[in-house]
Design an enzyme around this catalytic site. Structure first.
Site: not given
Lengths: 134, 134
Positions: A7, A79, A130
């Site tokens: 994502h 992010h 991430e």
């Protein structure tokens, strides 16, 4: 090592307004709102077919996105999350390469119930990365 | 209206260093460098299986990412690109919703040889949005 893009997270000051933008102007398919108090965010997922965007609004005190929104009051990309098959071996490789893992270096359970780690933006082209084990 | 996430573009001050980071630390699969003088960038594509990241370095005078890198000297996420089936009907819907299309409103041929438009970040949660017709 990294696999799919899981994502892209976009921090927003007003989740309801962001949902209207994505639904009405961009015709996107949105999930229900989910409050994740243990992560300090309320989230809406945008399903794009091949991956997703997560719209994040601060929830409660000390939200991890509060400072970002102070610097970027209209919101912005916060992010990017890449999938890895084994998060501890990914971490060990990154540490050996000299990259900085945020926090104590131990994976935490992320918003999707999977182990995650965050990497220092200064080591990754100014982008908070991430890693999520899938 | 919007379909798949076509790519996330990350602007970087040093494409060679960014490639080393993505290849050696993150183990990513990279394309060859491509100079795109008509777009003012040199680009490397990172194939993630479901979508891609584009690493962009300024090329020549008046690169469209030069100002961004002045504000973000270590780099950062520059824009997000969503696919649409018909870019002119997407544009007309967006204009009717009050969104601002950058430039003269006419689609240009983008880095992949397809028609593209850019939307004003202030109308889209502080995020520069590219639409690409596929």
């Amino acid at each position: 090592m990294i696999g799919k893009l899981n994502h892209v997270a976009i921090a927003v000051p007003d989740l309801e307004a962001a949902c209207i933008t994505y639904r009405d102007a961009l015709g996107a398919s949105l999930s229900q709102r989910q409050e994740l108090p243990e992560h300090g965010v309320t989230v809406v997922f945008i399903d794009l077919g091949n991956t997703k965007v997560e719209l994040l609004e601060p929830l409660g005190e000390n939200s991890p996105i509060a400072q970002f929104l102070e610097r970027n009051p209209t919101g912005g990309m916060h992010h990017i999350c890449y999938e890895v098959p084994d998060i501890r071996s990914a971490r060990d490789r990154l540490l050996a390469e000299g990259a900085r893992v945020l926090g104590d270096g131990e994976p935490k359970i992320g918003a999707h119930g999977k182990p995650v780690l965050f990497l220092h933006p200064k080591d990754f082209c100014g982008t908070l990365v991430e890693l999520e084990e899938v």
